[in-house]
Design a protein around this motif. Structure first.
Motif, short mmCIF file in Angstrom:
data_model
loop_
_atom_site.label_atom_id
_atom_site.label_comp_id
_atom_site.label_asym_id
_atom_site.label_seq_id
_atom_site.Cartn_x
_atom_site.Cartn_y
_atom_site.Cartn_z
N UNK A 69 0.43 -1.51 -0.12
CA UNK A 69 0.06 0.28 -0.02
C UNK A 69 0.69 1.15 -0.19
N UNK A 70 0.33 2.74 -0.75
CA UNK A 70 1.71 3.32 -0.68
C UNK A 70 0.67 5.04 -0.10
N UNK A 71 1.09 5.21 0.92
CA UNK A 71 0.38 6.70 1.64
C UNK A 71 0.78 7.06 2.11
N UNK A 72 0.40 8.46 2.47
CA UNK A 72 1.00 9.79 3.05
C UNK A 72 0.54 9.68 4.77
N UNK A 73 0.53 8.95 4.76
CA UNK A 73 0.43 8.45 6.54
C UNK A 73 0.99 7.89 6.92
N UNK A 74 2.15 7.97 7.73
CA UNK A 74 2.94 6.42 8.81
C UNK A 74 2.56 5.91 9.05
N UNK A 75 0.98 5.62 9.60
CA UNK A 75 -0.07 4.44 9.99
C UNK A 75 -0.63 4.45 9.40
N UNK A 76 -0.52 2.95 8.29
CA UNK A 76 -1.99 2.37 7.67
C UNK A 76 -3.07 2.14 8.24
N UNK A 77 -4.50 2.42 7.70
CA UNK A 77 -5.49 1.93 8.72
C UNK A 77 -6.68 1.28 6.96
N UNK A 78 -6.36 2.75 5.44
CA UNK A 78 -7.14 2.42 5.13
C UNK A 78 -7.72 1.10 4.20
N UNK A 124 6.00 13.50 2.97
CA UNK A 124 6.39 12.31 2.73
C UNK A 124 5.36 11.38 2.12
N UNK A 125 5.45 9.97 2.01
CA UNK A 125 5.11 8.97 1.43
C UNK A 125 5.90 8.30 1.48
N UNK A 126 4.82 7.45 2.16
CA UNK A 126 5.11 5.96 2.97
C UNK A 126 5.19 4.16 2.06
N UNK A 127 5.43 3.43 2.12
CA UNK A 127 5.29 2.17 1.48
C UNK A 127 5.16 1.24 2.75
N UNK A 128 3.46 0.18 2.41
CA UNK A 128 3.48 -0.54 3.76
C UNK A 128 3.06 -1.58 3.51
N UNK A 129 4.08 -2.77 3.23
CA UNK A 129 4.50 -3.79 3.08
C UNK A 129 3.62 -4.76 3.83
N UNK A 130 2.18 -6.13 4.13
CA UNK A 130 2.73 -7.09 4.74
C UNK A 130 2.62 -8.49 3.78
N UNK A 131 3.10 -9.35 4.24
CA UNK A 131 3.36 -10.96 4.53
C UNK A 131 2.03 -11.29 5.35
N UNK A 132 1.33 -12.03 4.33
CA UNK A 132 0.34 -12.99 5.15
C UNK A 132 0.18 -14.04 5.01
#
Length: 591
Positions: A69-78, A124-132
């Motif tokens: 996910x790419x987001x401007x938020x450092x903590x992602x929930x969307x 800032x632009x953040x990348x949130x990586x999840x492995x499930x």
């Protein structure tokens, strides 16, 4: 007004290359020691029971789903925002090295991102990586589809903030500058230092293929920054490593209002434990926490030359360079040790150019002031400062230095008095030394004047102080080797080289030959390559003098002794030899 260019010299490049491979070896050795060592007792347990080894929460060949996910938020929930989902890949195999487009276990995703207005203005632009694990979802709100021990999460800021320094330079005579008027306006509005967000289009997501039985609290740094343990089970999550090591600093470009899209190419690849240790060792900065942040930026720029050498240099030549760089460090230490030992035990100054030692202090002082004025790399500043201290210490060995407390400066500060040592004044060395510098001044002064005029007319400077330092530094860099010639002249007049510190000269000459190798491997200014070559020429002249001026057992060596015992040898021939050595000053001057 010019954008400040980084200063790169051979000291910094050699330091970067040697530190690179030395740090890799040290981190690998430490991690290997901790991995095979016994578990340490836990002081928090009542009985001090040993900590149990943990296991990877994702066993070998686990099926995984990748969410990016790419987001401007450092903590992602969307998680329900489909526009934020950059990449979804189903059924990846943990530890698989054979699938993928090229059969190496790697996959790639490329998209062009719309730039939010906030990001265009240093946001800032953040990348949130999840492995499930296959069948699970990273959203904690989805009951039945989310499981904490089946989800690995890691976040990285995609843009990088870098300092851009503006140097207000101008022609000191006309007041004009060749800087871009747009850059002048930005400097006036943002100040001499501007923090700008930069972008690099490539990034690799590595999943480390590791099933080591790590022990919590015993993982060596810097590996402990990446191994995350579960607080309840005590096991650790798979290691996700964002690999941007091969992203060169010169490939970053600023994010501003002129850009509408940001290209992003993500690669997913498995990574072995050994290679991960190498990358982690290179990114480790904990030993240098006391340095300012801009020093890290200079270090990154310096290491670009090492990375380019690794990418573009022939493997055999690169391997030879690694070995030679280690030998260079050893020779540098030996040259330093023998130089100190030579001057510390020196009893007589006969045959040595004292004026060259004094001029060496002036050279070191100019170089130190110049690099401080231009904010050069911290490592270079320390090395030059230590060199200046050694040159100042040599002054106390070649001259008598004392404090005159009777004739104080302004009646308060004691005056420092310098006086030539008797072994220097009473020998013909002082006459030859003065003669050499007199001839040398006929060449140096005209060159110095011409270079000063050239620097004033055609080079921009921050001010008159920077012009003086820049002019002196450039002159010494170009013509400084001429100051090595007085010693050659003294050797010629005395027809002897027995008084020279040959061990120190040999080690320094070997290092100069090694610098020649670095000059062809690492990109550097042509002036440094010419400097290495001319130092080689001077040393070969020293060798030629040593060949033509044979060893005379009657001459005094650097320790004040000779090969003939005059107390026991009373023959007329020996008396005549002593008489020749003790000729009056008038006869020596006529030689």
């Amino acid at each position: 007004l010019n954008e400040y260019p980084p200063i790169m010299d051979t000291t910094t490049m050699k330091y970067s290359k040697c530190t690179c491979f030395f740090r890799i070896f040290i981190i690998w050795a430490i991690s290997s020691w901790f991995r095979r060592g016994p578990s340490t007792p836990d002081p928090n347990t009542p009985a001090g029971a040993p900590r149990l080894p943990s296991r990877n929460l994702f066993p070998k060949d686990t099926l995984m789903d990748l969410y990016v996910f790419i987001s401007q938020e450092e903590v992602f929930s969307d998680f329900n925002n489909t526009d934020a989902l950059f990449w979804f890949h189903r059924d990846l195999v943990y530890g698989d090295w054979t699938t993928g487009e090229d059969g190496d276990g790697c996959y790639q995703q490329y998209k062009e991102l719309d730039i939010p207005e906030k990001v265009q203005h240093n946001g800032s632009l953040y990348m949130h990586v999840y492995f499930t694990k296959s069948g699970f979802h990273p959203d904690p709100k989805r009951k039945g589809q989310y499981r904490r021990l089946a989800t690995v999460h890691s976040t990285k800021m995609l843009n990088k903030f870098k300092r851009r320094k503006f140097l207000k330079t101008k022609n000191l005579l006309t007041g004009e500058t060749e800087a871009d008027p747009e850059m002048i306006k930005r400097a006036e509005s943002h100040g001499p230092v501007e923090i700008i967000s930069h972008w690099h289009p490539n990034l690799t997501i590595n999943m480390v293929d590791d099933h080591t039985a790590w022990v919590k609290g015993s993982v060596p740094p810097p590996l402990d920054q990446y191994v995350k343990f579960d607080a309840v089970s005590g096991d650790y999550y798979p290691i996700v490593y964002f690999n941007d090591y091969w992203n060169l600093q010169k490939d970053y470009y600023p994010i501003n209002e002129t850009l509408t899209k940001l290209p992003l190419r993500l690669n997913y690849c498995p990574l072995s434990l050994w290679r991960w240790q190498l990358y982690a060792a290179q990114n480790a900065r904990s030993p240098w926490n006391f340095l300012p942040e801009d020093t890290y930026e200079q270090s990154d720029e310096d290491q670009d030359s090492v990375k380019v050498a690794l990418l573009e240099t022939n493997p055999y030549l690169l391997g030879l360079t690694i070995v030679v760089s280690i030998v260079h460090s050893i020779f540098e230490f030996l040259a330093f040790k023998n130089d100190i030992q030579f001057w510390n035990s020196r009893q007589s100054l006969e045959g040595l150019s004292v004026r060259s030692i004094i001029f060496g202090v002036f050279q070191s002082l100019v170089v130190l002031l110049y690099i401080l004025d231009n904010e050069t790399n911290f490592v270079v500043q320390v090395s030059v400062f230590i060199g200046l201290l050694i040159d100042l210490w040599k002054i106390t060995k070649v001259m008598d230095v004392r404090l005159d407390r009777e004739n104080k400066i302004a009646g308060v500060i004691p005056r420092i008095v310098f006086k030539d040592k008797s072994t220097y004044v009473q020998s013909s060395t002082k006459i030859y030394d003065d003669m050499a510098f007199k001839y040398l001044s006929w060449l140096l002064y005209p060159l110095f004047g011409c270079y000063a005029v050239y620097s004033l007319l055609y080079v921009e400077h921050k001010g008159w102080y920077s012009w003086v330092l820049g002019m002196l530094y450039g002159f010494l860099l170009t013509f400084g080797f001429i100051t090595m010639t007085p010693q050659l002249f003294i050797n010629y007049k005395m027809k002897s080289v027995a008084h020279l510190p040959w061990r120190m000269l040999t080690y320094k000459a070997l290092n100069t030959f090694i610098d020649d190798l670095f000059a062809f491997v690492i990109k550097m200014p042509m002036m440094y390559r010419i400097g290495c070559l001319r130092d080689d020429v001077v040393f070969f002249i020293y060798l030629y003098q040593r060949w033509i001026y044979r060893v005379d057992p009657n001459r005094v060596n650097e320790f004040g002794t000779s090969g003939v015992d005059h107390t026991q040898n009373s023959t007329p021939e020996a008396a005549n030899a002593v008489a020749v050595m003790d000729k009056p000053e008038g006869e020596k001057k006529n030689d």
